[in-house]
Structures are given as structure tokens and as C-alpha cells.
Motif scaffolding. Structure first.
Motif, PDB file in Angstrom:
ATOM      1  N   SER A   1     -16.477  15.027 -11.933  1.00 39.78           N
ATOM      2  CA  SER A   1     -17.517  14.360 -12.705  1.00 39.78           C
ATOM      3  C   SER A   1     -18.348  15.400 -13.398  1.00 39.78           C
ATOM      4  O   SER A   1     -18.286  16.581 -13.079  1.00 39.78           O
ATOM      5  CB  SER A   1     -18.411  13.532 -11.795  1.00 39.78           C
ATOM      6  OG  SER A   1     -19.381  14.347 -11.191  1.00 39.78           O
TER       7      SER A   1
ATOM      8  N   LEU B   1     -19.297   5.318 -15.994  1.00 37.85           N
ATOM      9  CA  LEU B   1     -18.317   5.309 -14.905  1.00 37.85           C
ATOM     10  C   LEU B   1     -16.935   5.194 -15.540  1.00 37.85           C
ATOM     11  O   LEU B   1     -16.580   4.159 -16.112  1.00 37.85           O
ATOM     12  CB  LEU B   1     -18.533   4.153 -13.925  1.00 37.85           C
ATOM     13  CG  LEU B   1     -17.488   4.078 -12.800  1.00 37.85           C
ATOM     14  CD1 LEU B   1     -17.474   5.348 -11.936  1.00 37.85           C
ATOM     15  CD2 LEU B   1     -17.693   2.853 -11.909  1.00 37.85           C
TER      16      LEU B   1
ATOM     17  N   GLY C   1     -14.507   7.579 -11.323  1.00 36.25           N
ATOM     18  CA  GLY C   1     -14.348   6.708 -10.170  1.00 36.25           C
ATOM     19  C   GLY C   1     -13.701   5.393 -10.569  1.00 36.25           C
ATOM     20  O   GLY C   1     -13.219   5.230 -11.692  1.00 36.25           O
TER      21      GLY C   1
ATOM     22  N   GLU D   1     -14.587  -0.021  -6.643  1.00 38.16           N
ATOM     23  CA  GLU D   1     -15.072   0.590  -5.411  1.00 38.16           C
ATOM     24  C   GLU D   1     -16.595   0.628  -5.403  1.00 38.16           C
ATOM     25  O   GLU D   1     -17.214   1.239  -6.284  1.00 38.16           O
ATOM     26  CB  GLU D   1     -14.548   2.034  -5.294  1.00 38.16           C
ATOM     27  CG  GLU D   1     -13.047   2.141  -5.189  1.00 38.16           C
ATOM     28  CD  GLU D   1     -12.507   1.523  -3.901  1.00 38.16           C
ATOM     29  OE1 GLU D   1     -13.269   1.459  -2.905  1.00 38.16           O
ATOM     30  OE2 GLU D   1     -11.340   1.087  -3.903  1.00 38.16           O
TER      31      GLU D   1
ATOM     32  N   ASP E   1     -18.227   4.128  -5.715  1.00 36.74           N
ATOM     33  CA  ASP E   1     -18.205   4.722  -7.052  1.00 36.74           C
ATOM     34  C   ASP E   1     -19.260   4.065  -7.938  1.00 36.74           C
ATOM     35  O   ASP E   1     -19.941   4.732  -8.725  1.00 36.74           O
ATOM     36  CB  ASP E   1     -16.813   4.579  -7.672  1.00 36.74           C
ATOM     37  CG  ASP E   1     -15.774   5.430  -6.929  1.00 36.74           C
ATOM     38  OD1 ASP E   1     -16.185   6.282  -6.115  1.00 36.74           O
ATOM     39  OD2 ASP E   1     -14.567   5.233  -7.160  1.00 36.74           O
TER      40      ASP E   1
ATOM     41  N   ARG F   1     -22.626   5.521  -7.100  1.00 42.38           N
ATOM     42  CA  ARG F   1     -22.848   6.836  -7.708  1.00 42.38           C
ATOM     43  C   ARG F   1     -23.196   6.690  -9.185  1.00 42.38           C
ATOM     44  O   ARG F   1     -24.066   7.396  -9.712  1.00 42.38           O
ATOM     45  CB  ARG F   1     -21.590   7.699  -7.587  1.00 42.38           C
ATOM     46  CG  ARG F   1     -21.422   8.370  -6.226  1.00 42.38           C
ATOM     47  CD  ARG F   1     -20.426   9.517  -6.316  1.00 42.38           C
ATOM     48  NE  ARG F   1     -19.117   9.057  -6.779  1.00 42.38           N
ATOM     49  CZ  ARG F   1     -18.352   9.702  -7.644  1.00 42.38           C
ATOM     50  NH1 ARG F   1     -18.744  10.853  -8.160  1.00 42.38           N
ATOM     51  NH2 ARG F   1     -17.184   9.225  -8.008  1.00 42.38           N
TER      52      ARG F   1
END
Ligand code: ATP
Ligand code: ATP
Ligand code: MG
Ligand code: MG
Lengths: 419, 419
Positions: free
Chosen positions: A11, A51, A69, A73, A76, A79
Motif C-alpha cells: 500500500s 481501496l 486489499g 474483507e 481491509d 484500513r
């Protein structure tokens, strides 16, 4: 910002990469819609945290703050949304239970799961639209071959079968002959595809009514657009829809506005419409489906409208006032560039150059994707000052020729460039 | 893409972050001009590799492929340009010896050092312009107080003193009274500032003639713009310049085109002009200075023109055909938002909202910079359909009110919003 290590792509989570005093929007999804949101975000000073599924995805190529990600999920998603002022999407596939959890954790999710579910499941959408009195074709859930047979009989064989979830660009839409219907339904149900059926509508053409709505309830509608489909894919959009009677246009806009309000949509809403005729031969509209995000039939706004759908979406999801939706040209035509069966030998840059030499006002938008047959790789917008039928036809011709050259490396009208 | 380590900010050099088959442009500089190039680059699918001084710089906030470094260091430049199809700039301060070295190493540097030197040094620029017969005010190099005295006498005291290099936004421009001149010159020379002087021109107003030129020699001019300056800073631009006689507009455009060709400029060229009067009182133009990059007086093209200066620049530097430069509105006004003496208490997002509520068609562009008095933080574009004097005045008023509200948190006309 981070140390370089090309072998461990993870990332570029970079909280520094945000404009001071301006909102940060987490965008779930990495396709061309997220990419074009970034175009608008830059000028608004309204930063995007993306994302993305891959570092070379269309939108990941152009954003500074990218979380790699999987949108299915929860971890993810967590985040990606940390510290963002709002969360939005470039597709409708995030599981609603995750969205509810994000809301419970205090995040502003726009549009929220209660709205989004209508863009995820075509049967849920149909039922809700019927409930609020929106015009839709006759439809039924299909759980068995017997259901399909009964529905086919009721609509005299004019059956359109649809996967309830996950369809796009015509994948998940079938028009079976009566003879094929049982076998098709049986196969799809065995494969676990949840199905519905609706009447195959006798189309005059397809339209699109788009609006944006803020959490506070402000709504702004764009002019209704004609959407030209080929094999279930939008290939062209013409704004405003040529020759659309004013009362039908008003009705379509009012419908979009009402759906947005009733379903609690926030951000951009696209209402795909069928133009058909009633029993007396008078034009009427029926809703096909809903998208709760910028939409292919809204790309014309980038070059033909006071506020683009991408900017409007970003403003709406942070509950900022909406922009003007007046067209800036008499007609704007958007033509998609869909990957050819085989990519032409002429390099892409040279195809762009040929288009620009012939049509210096053609606006090419490119998504940074690798070639694949039928894939949406970009689009071309062309504006025209002449809104007459002849003017519209001329503008369409330019958009089609330009898009065609990018796709095929050939001028469809046989034009030969003089050196 | 890279592993996260917020403590060692280095770079996000990410060669994967580029659109397949489309050119990569290395942009040296990290300010708002580079930022707005990225807006255009995204849609062109023409990726930017940025050389930025800091990870939170205006342009670094919005680019995926950022090299952190110093544009005065050869090694940093080398890292930034590796693999790029062309190299360009958002400022003119890269040492020309480095640019020559990059060219020797096979890079395409646009504009090249032989052109760029005229935007780096005002004396070199003046000399070259006089050589090609372009109209300039009388000028002289100033190497001593005696030089200054002699020049002041020749122009009857109407002296404009300028630092030859490094000036911006009026820093490096002085209009000394005859009495102050010797002391000022003596101080500046002692400080090591290389100086020139020119006649202080009796201005009617300031204009800007902009064009773009490709390495192949294609040139496209935009309409000539009026540039409103306050304290040496551009505060507003009006496109096209109101009431400019057609012959003067033609002359200005032809001048820009000729300067671009004679000096070998590639990319966007801005020719800052003085409108003045000749001995017979007839309007005439004189060249003030040159910028070889997108320019503040070209920001209106983002919302009022078929092709923005940022897109045109990116097309020009890779030698792609240029876009149409027709305005899309009768008048477009750009108003800068310069940081107030003190930042208003009202949060930025709410000031934006107030502007959008009152003027839904106002186009705010924001650079992501922290507040500093007088700093260029953003700009507002407003278009108008009425090109009459009254229409232009109304459009200016909206742009000024909008920019003023963002700067001060106050409506200059006393407007009170009804809740
Ligand atoms: N009931 C119907 N009657 C006639 N044609 C239909 C019907 N439903 C769908 N179609 C045709 O198939 C196309 C695709 O249908 P739909 O929009 O439901 O599918 P999709 O794969 O979700 O498309 P999208 O790419 O818009 O998400 C429509 O645009 C229309 O041309
Ligand atoms: N010879 C002159 N006569 C009258 N006014 C002048 C003269 N030269 C400069 N000015 C005024 O000072 C302003 C700034 O001058 P100039 O453009 O040379 O400086 P700068 O600091 O390089 O500005 P920029 O921000 O455009 O790079 C001009 O726009 C003009 O208003
Ligand atoms: Mg559809
Ligand atoms: Mg200047």
C-alpha cells in the motif's frame, strides 16, 4: 510516503497526502469510475483514499493514498476507511453487513446499505419500485422451471431472464426462446444463480435519468440522456435525449428524484429507463435498473455540463451543496471505446494522434487498462453547438468515428489522411 | 507500490502506476501547476512521474509515482526522468546545464534549455525579444549605481528595477523614486542580486497572450486575456479580454506565435503584455515577460475552453496534436484566492459550502496548500453567457464575491444568507 520495495506491493497509505482543511473520501473500488473521481477530487482539494485490488488498477495508477486489499474483507475495509470523512464506492458489491458494521463504528457510508441493496439485487429493486408506484415491467422471482413456465405464459413468451445479483454490461441478462427457457433456467439454478424474470419490453429506445442527492436531502437532476445499447452494453450516450417530449423528460427527472428520496440514495443515482409505448401508442417510460454511483451515461457531463457527475458525487457524499447541472453545449455525445476483437497494430498513441488531427475538439478519456476484447477502455466526448436533428447527427458521427478509430485503427467512413 | 514506513519519507517510485501504451511525462516541480497537470494527465491516460521536494507538496498529494528530491541536483533529476517519454516543468528554475546533460543522455526535455533561459533571466529575455523585433520597453543592464543613474535620466525618472532571476508575484520588481534609486541599487548589488532596469510603462491594463507549441512546430493560440494585477500579483483574469480591438488581439496572438517559434518554445507559452498608448494615443502592446509552462492567466481554460492549458501542455510536450482552443462561454472570469492576513475562523469546508449555495455554478479549484498570507491557495472560475459589458461585469462580480468569501469568510457585498 514510503520506502521503495517493488517486490512487496502492499500500500501507499499516506495520510500526509491530503489537503489541509478539506474532507478525505474513502473510495471502495479501483475502476475507471474511481479514477475519474480522482480527477474531480484533485480540483476540489478533496482527497481520495482508495481501496484497490491491485497496484496497477485503473484508479490506483493515479492516486497517492492507496490501500491494497479486498472489498469483501472487513479488515481491509477498516484500513481503507480509517480517518476518512466519508466512504463511497465505484461499484455496488460491498457486502451490506460490512457497511452496517462501518456505520456502527461511526463512519459516514454514502450511499448507505439500505439504499445500496436496491442496486445490488434486481428483484429487491423491482419490488421496492413497484411499492413506491414507479413504472416497471411485469416481473417475478424465478425459483424453479415451473416458475419460469408460468411467467412465460403470463407474458406470452416475451421473457427477459436476469441474474438478480452481479450482472454487468449485459452479462446476466438472457432473452431465451420459449423452447430454450426450461433448460436455461434449470442450468442457472443448478449453478446457484439467483434468478428473476421480467417482461421483455418492446423498446423504442433507452434513456437515463440521473441525479445526485445529499444526506441533507438536496437533489439536483441532469438532463435526461439517450443511452444507445449494443449487445447489452452502453456504446453511446446523447445529451440531452433527442426529441424527448418535455412532459416525458419532466416525468423521468421527477421519477429519479423520487426514487432517490424514497430509497434514501446519497451521491449520484442513475435510473436506467426504457422508452416504450402504452396501449394507445403514446410514449411511456419504465424503469430498467438503478446504479448508485457515477454511471456510463453520465460521462458526457465531464465536457458538456457545468458540473461533472464525478465532482457532484464527491460533493454529495460529504454533504456539500450540489453544483449546477446546466449543459454547456446544445448537444454532447459520449461514445465508448470498447476493446476490439484484436488490438490494432498501430500504437495507441498514434491512434490518439490521428483522432486529434482530424477532430481537434474531440475529448478522449482513457482509463489506463490493458486491452481486452469488449472491455471498456475509455470514451470520447464531443460537443456540438447545433441542437437540430442534423446537428446532433453530425456530432454523433464525429464521436463514433473518433471512438471507432481508437478501437480499430480504421476510419469507418474510409477517410484518408493527407500527409 | 511500496511498504509503509511513515518515518522514512523517500518516494513512491512506482513504474506500475502507468497506463499501458500511453506516454509517461516526468514533471519537475510540485506546485499547483503540476497538480493541475495531473488532473489532465489522468483523463489522457498520460501518466506523470513527479519530482517533488516534499511528500505533502501540492502535486505530490495527488500523484501515484513521486520521486522526492531536489531539482537542482543532477542525481535527483536522473531518478525522476528515468524511463519517461518526456521531461517538463512546473517552474523555470532547473539549472540549464542539468537540462543539457539530460538531453545529452537522450531525454526529451520540453521546453529545452535554449528556450527556457528566456524565462529564467529577464535581461536575456529582453535582449532576445528586441533582437527579433518584438515590442519591449526601453531597458538596460544595471551593474552599478552609475548605470542606474544614467538609465533613470534617459527615461525621465520612470524606472522599473528588476531582479534578472528568481522573481515571482512581484517579488523582485521595484518602482523607486529617483531619490531612493541609488541606495536601492547599491544595496541589491551588494546582496548579489543581478539587476536590470526598464522604463516604467504607463499602463492602460495588462494582457496575456498564450499559445502552445509542439516540437514538430504546430502552434495553437488561446484568446487574449485581460490580467488584473494587484501589488504585482495576478488577482483576476478575464477571457477574452473585454473590448480588445480585433487588430490588437490578432497582433498579440501573432506575437506569441512568433516568440514561440523564434525561441523554440515547446509546451505552453504565456506572453505577459502591457497595453499602453503610443505617442498618438493609439493602443499598443509591449511584452512584459515570458513563462514557459501553464500560467495563472490560463486557468480559465479549465472551465471555459475546449482544451485546458494543462491538457494542451501535456499533449505538446509529447508532440501529440494540439486541441481546439475555442472558448465554450461568452466570458470566463478567473479570480485567485490569495491567503488572507489571518485565516478566517469559519472552516474552509463551510466557506466552500457558502459559495456553492449562493453560486452553484462557481468552479472552485483548490491546491491543497496550508494557509499563508498572500499565498496562492486556489482559484475560482465563473462562466457567463452574456458577453456584453454588463454581462462581463456581472460575471466578474460573482467570481470576486466567491473568491473573496473563500479568502475572508465574508461577503464583500454584505449579502446575508437566509437559513
Ligand atoms: N426487460 C427488458 N426488456 C428488453 N430489454 C431489456 C430488458 N432488460 C434488459 N434489457 C436490455 O439489456 C440491457 C442490459 O440489462 P441490464 O441493465 O439489466 O443489465 P446489466 O448487465 O446490469 O447492465 P449494466 O451494464 O447497465 O449494469 C439493457 O440495457 C437493455 O438493452
Ligand atoms: N516596466 C513596467 N512598467 C510598469 N509596470 C510594470 C513593469 N514591469 C512590471 N510591472 C508590474 O509589475 C508586475 C510584476 O512584474 P513581472 O511580471 O516582471 O514580475 P514577476 O515577479 O516575475 O511576476 P510573475 O508573478 O508574473 O512571474 C507586472 O505584472 C506589472 O503589474
Ligand atoms: Mg443496465
Ligand atoms: Mg509577471
Amino acid at each position: 510516503m514510503t520506502t521503495s520495495d517493488a517486490n512487496t506491493p502492499q500500500s501507499t497509505e499516506n495520510p500526509g497526502a491530503h489537503a489541509a482543511g478539506r474532507p478525505v473520501v474513502a473510495v471502495i473500488g479501483d475502476g475507471q469510475l474511481a479514477r475519474m473521481m480522482q480527477t474531480a477530487a484533485i480540483e476540489l482539494g478533496q482527497s481520495i483514499r482508495l481501496l484497490a485490488g491491485a497496484p496497477d488498477a485503473s484508479a490506483a495508477q493515479v492516486c497517492a493514498d492507496v490501500v491494497l486489499g479486498d472489498y469483501r474483507e472487513r479488515a481491509d475495509l477498516d484500513r481503507a476507511v480509517a480517518g476518512a470523512d466519508a466512504v463511497t464506492f465505484d461499484h455496488e458489491h460491498v457486502p451490506t453487513e460490512h457497511l452496517r458494521a462501518l456505520i456502527d463504528a461511526g463512519h459516514s457510508v454514502q450511499p448507505g446499505p439500505d439504499a445500496l441493496v436496491h442496486a445490488q439485487d434486481k428483484l429487491v429493486m423491482r419490488r421496492r419500485l413497484r411499492e413506491i408506484g414507479a413504472p416497471v415491467p411485469p416481473f417475478a422471482p424465478i425459483g424453479s422451471v415451473a416458475d419460469a413456465r408460468a411467467f412465460a405464459e403470463a407474458v406470452h413468451g416475451a421473457v427477459c431472464l436476469k441474474a438478480r445479483r452481479g450482472g454487468y454490461d449485459g452479462h446476466g441478462v438472457w432473452f431465451p426462446d420459449p423452447g430454450e427457457l426450461p433448460e436455461l433456467v434449470s442450468r442457472l439454478l443448478t449453478e446457484g444463480v439467483p434468478l428473476m424474470a421480467e417482461r421483455k419490453v418492446d423498446l423504442v429506445r433507452e434513456l437515463s435519468a440521473m441525479c445526485a442527492r445529499t444526506p441533507s436531502g438536496e437533489v439536483a437532476c441532469w438532463p435526461v440522456v439517450e443511452s444507445v445499447q449494443r449487445d447489452g452494453i452502453c456504446v453511446e450516450a446523447i445529451a440531452p435525449a433527442p426529441g424527448l417530449p418535455a412532459d416525458l423528460a419532466d416525468q423521468a427527472r421527477a421519477l429519479a428524484e423520487r426514487i432517490a428520496a424514497e430509497l434514501g440514495v446519497t451521491g449520484v443515482l442513475a435510473v436506467e429507463l426504457f422508452e416504450s409505448r402504452d396501449a394507445n401508442g403514446r410514449p411511456r417510460i419504465l424503469v430498467n435498473e438503478l446504479a448508485m454511483r457515477p454511471h456510463n451515461t453520465g460521462h458526457w457531463t465531464q465536457d458538456g455540463c457545468a458540473t461533472s457527475q464525478f465532482e457532484q458525487h464527491l460533493r454529495a457524499v460529504v454533504d456539500a451543496p450540489l453544483g449546477a447541472t446546466d449543459p454547456t453545449a446544445a448537444v454532447t455525445v459520449m461514445a465508448n471505446t470498447l476493446g476490439a476483437a484484436e488490438e490494432p497494430a498501430e500504437p495507441l498513441a498514434e491512434r490518439f494522434a490521428a483522432v486529434w488531427r482530424r477532430f481537434p475538439a474531440a475529448r478522449i478519456h482513457w482509463y489506463g487498462k490493458t486491452h481486452r476484447p469488449g472491455r471498456k477502455l475509455g470514451h470520447v466526448n464531443v460537443t456540438g453547438a447545433d441542437g437540430s436533428a442534423a446537428g446532433i447527427a453530425a456530432t454523433r458521427r464525429i464521436a463514433e468515428l473518433a471512438a471507432g478509430y481508437i478501437v480499430d485503427g480504421v476510419w469507418a467512413d474510409g477517410h484518408v489522411e493527407r500527409g
